[in-house]
Structures are given as C-alpha cells and as structure tokens.
Design a protein around this motif. Structure first.
Motif, mmCIF file in Angstrom:
data_model
loop_
_atom_site.group_PDB
_atom_site.id
_atom_site.type_symbol
_atom_site.label_atom_id
_atom_site.label_comp_id
_atom_site.label_asym_id
_atom_site.label_seq_id
_atom_site.Cartn_x
_atom_site.Cartn_y
_atom_site.Cartn_z
ATOM 1 N N LEU A 149 7.122 16.513 -8.897
ATOM 2 C CA LEU A 149 6.959 16.084 -7.518
ATOM 3 C C LEU A 149 7.678 17.067 -6.621
ATOM 4 C CD1 LEU A 149 7.582 12.260 -7.844
ATOM 5 C CD2 LEU A 149 5.414 13.427 -7.565
ATOM 6 N N THR A 150 7.039 17.442 -5.571
ATOM 7 C CA THR A 150 7.689 18.329 -4.612
ATOM 8 C C THR A 150 8.228 17.494 -3.471
ATOM 9 O OG1 THR A 150 5.621 18.689 -3.438
ATOM 10 C CG2 THR A 150 6.194 20.278 -5.155
ATOM 11 N N LYS A 151 9.275 17.956 -2.892
ATOM 12 C CA LYS A 151 9.890 17.254 -1.775
ATOM 13 C C LYS A 151 9.019 17.452 -0.541
ATOM 14 C CE LYS A 151 14.455 16.865 0.240
ATOM 15 N NZ LYS A 151 15.796 17.440 0.223
ATOM 16 N N PRO A 152 8.495 16.354 0.029
ATOM 17 C CA PRO A 152 7.643 16.512 1.201
ATOM 18 C C PRO A 152 8.464 16.930 2.406
ATOM 19 C CG PRO A 152 8.015 14.200 0.751
ATOM 20 C CD PRO A 152 8.670 14.982 -0.360
ATOM 21 N N ASP A 153 7.766 17.478 3.389
ATOM 22 C CA ASP A 153 8.423 17.819 4.639
ATOM 23 C C ASP A 153 8.943 16.535 5.273
ATOM 24 O OD1 ASP A 153 7.763 20.489 4.338
ATOM 25 O OD2 ASP A 153 5.848 20.254 5.393
ATOM 26 N N PRO A 154 10.041 16.618 6.008
ATOM 27 C CA PRO A 154 10.533 15.410 6.666
ATOM 28 C C PRO A 154 9.469 14.845 7.590
ATOM 29 C CG PRO A 154 11.984 17.303 7.077
ATOM 30 C CD PRO A 154 10.815 17.789 6.293
ATOM 31 N N ALA A 155 9.466 13.537 7.688
ATOM 32 C CA ALA A 155 8.477 12.885 8.544
ATOM 33 C C ALA A 155 8.697 13.297 9.988
ATOM 34 C CB ALA A 155 8.592 11.372 8.403
ATOM 35 N N PRO A 156 7.621 13.653 10.686
ATOM 36 C CA PRO A 156 7.775 14.020 12.097
ATOM 37 C C PRO A 156 8.115 12.775 12.908
ATOM 38 C CG PRO A 156 5.462 13.933 11.487
ATOM 39 C CD PRO A 156 6.258 13.717 10.228
ATOM 40 N N ARG A 212 2.861 13.101 -13.150
ATOM 41 C CA ARG A 212 3.192 12.954 -14.578
ATOM 42 C C ARG A 212 1.991 13.299 -15.453
ATOM 43 N NH1 ARG A 212 6.636 7.315 -14.466
ATOM 44 N NH2 ARG A 212 8.536 8.233 -13.626
ATOM 45 N N ARG A 213 0.837 12.830 -15.051
ATOM 46 C CA ARG A 213 -0.377 13.064 -15.844
ATOM 47 C C ARG A 213 -0.725 14.542 -15.893
ATOM 48 N NH1 ARG A 213 -5.944 10.380 -14.175
ATOM 49 N NH2 ARG A 213 -5.847 12.080 -12.707
ATOM 50 N N LEU A 231 0.829 -1.207 0.000
ATOM 51 C CA LEU A 231 0.000 0.000 0.000
ATOM 52 C C LEU A 231 0.863 1.257 0.000
ATOM 53 C CD1 LEU A 231 -2.879 -1.012 2.425
ATOM 54 C CD2 LEU A 231 -3.012 -0.713 -0.055
ATOM 55 N N ALA A 232 1.952 1.244 0.746
ATOM 56 C CA ALA A 232 2.859 2.397 0.761
ATOM 57 C C ALA A 232 3.437 2.632 -0.633
ATOM 58 C CB ALA A 232 3.981 2.178 1.778
ATOM 59 N N ALA A 233 3.866 1.564 -1.291
ATOM 60 C CA ALA A 233 4.415 1.699 -2.638
ATOM 61 C C ALA A 233 3.349 2.193 -3.613
ATOM 62 C CB ALA A 233 4.991 0.365 -3.108
ATOM 63 N N LEU A 234 2.134 1.708 -3.451
ATOM 64 C CA LEU A 234 1.056 2.151 -4.334
ATOM 65 C C LEU A 234 0.730 3.629 -4.112
ATOM 66 C CD1 LEU A 234 -1.284 -0.948 -4.245
ATOM 67 C CD2 LEU A 234 0.004 -0.089 -6.213
ATOM 68 N N LEU A 235 0.763 4.082 -2.877
ATOM 69 C CA LEU A 235 0.525 5.501 -2.611
ATOM 70 C C LEU A 235 1.593 6.362 -3.282
ATOM 71 C CD1 LEU A 235 -0.527 5.363 1.148
ATOM 72 C CD2 LEU A 235 -1.982 6.031 -0.780
ATOM 73 N N LEU A 236 2.840 5.925 -3.208
ATOM 74 C CA LEU A 236 3.912 6.664 -3.885
ATOM 75 C C LEU A 236 3.736 6.623 -5.400
ATOM 76 C CD1 LEU A 236 7.076 5.701 -1.841
ATOM 77 C CD2 LEU A 236 6.143 7.986 -2.155
ATOM 78 N N ALA A 237 3.433 5.445 -5.919
ATOM 79 C CA ALA A 237 3.249 5.313 -7.365
ATOM 80 C C ALA A 237 2.084 6.169 -7.848
ATOM 81 C CB ALA A 237 3.018 3.848 -7.735
ATOM 82 N N ASP A 238 1.024 6.245 -7.052
ATOM 83 C CA ASP A 238 -0.118 7.073 -7.413
ATOM 84 C C ASP A 238 0.274 8.545 -7.476
ATOM 85 O OD1 ASP A 238 -2.969 7.269 -8.018
ATOM 86 O OD2 ASP A 238 -3.135 8.251 -6.065
ATOM 87 N N GLU A 239 1.085 8.997 -6.519
ATOM 88 C CA GLU A 239 1.555 10.384 -6.549
ATOM 89 C C GLU A 239 2.386 10.659 -7.793
ATOM 90 O OE1 GLU A 239 3.616 11.804 -3.119
ATOM 91 O OE2 GLU A 239 1.958 11.310 -1.782
ATOM 92 N N VAL A 240 3.278 9.744 -8.123
ATOM 93 C CA VAL A 240 4.116 9.915 -9.314
ATOM 94 C C VAL A 240 3.249 9.947 -10.562
ATOM 95 C CG1 VAL A 240 5.876 8.801 -10.758
ATOM 96 C CG2 VAL A 240 6.182 8.905 -8.278
#
Length: 119
Positions: free
Chosen positions: A73-80, A67-68, A54-63
């Motif tokens: 892609l913007t660099k997200p804030d570091p994870a708290p 692209r579409r 699911l984590a990989a799919l969430l990343l792939a969906d963002e990419v």
C-alpha cells in the motif's frame, strides 16, 4: 492513555489510544476520512452507518487488492481541504465499485439475518 480528537466524514470523534500513538491514530483517521469523503461524493445522501461502512469497504478493498497483487500500500496524498462537490458530470464513477461492494454487503447481511433467525 491519550485522548485524540479525529474527524471522519464530517463528524468529530474522541478516541482513546496509548500514549505516543496519537500521530499514528490521526494519520489512519485521515485515511478513513478520505475514503468517507469518496463514498459521500459517490453516493450522496445515505445514513451515517452506511456511509462509514462504504468507506471501510473501500479501504478493505484496497488492502485486499494490494495483498492479492503482492504489492504494498502506498501512502496517499493528504486529503485536500473540504471543497464543494463537483457537478455530477465531473465526479469519478465509483458507482460500479460501490455496487459490487454493496452486493457483497447485502449478501453478508442476508446470511447474518438468516443465521440469526435460525438460532
């Protein structure tokens, strides 16, 4: 070859990379870890394989969306730092997104199983 310790979804992994790429590997592992934590908050107690899927799919969906839409892609804030999960009422509603992704994954799994049984 360098060996880097990374944490994803609360588990430590030792990963090899080329010398000089350690910082990059840690950075992208941080992105995956953030998505793994999102997936964990959204669906709770699932097995590790499905959790990382699911984590990989969430990343792939963002990419895919970036692209579409012709965006970048913007660099997200570091994870708290890890904190206790908020009460269910305060958690973001990832359910519709995860349901859509799960349907896609299930469809692919069924096709792969059918192909394997026909081979």
């Amino acid at each position: 070859m360098a060996e880097v310790s990374i944490e994803i979804g609360g588990r430590d992994y030792q990963v090899n990379c080329r010398d000089g790429e350690e910082a990059h590997l840690r950075e992208i592992a941080g992105l995956l870890d953030a998505k793994a934590r999102d997936a964990q908050r959204a669906v709770g107690g699932i097995n590790e394989t499905r959790h990382l899927l699911l984590a990989a799919l969430l990343l792939a969906d963002e990419v895919h969306e970036a692209r579409r839409n012709g965006g970048t892609l913007t660099k997200p804030d570091p994870a708290p730092p890890a904190a206790p999960a908020p009460p269910a009422a305060l958690q973001p509603d990832f359910a519709p997104i995860l349901e859509k992704l799960a349907e896609r994954v299930e469809s692919l799994a069924q096709r792969l199983e059918a192909d394997a049984s026909n081979a």
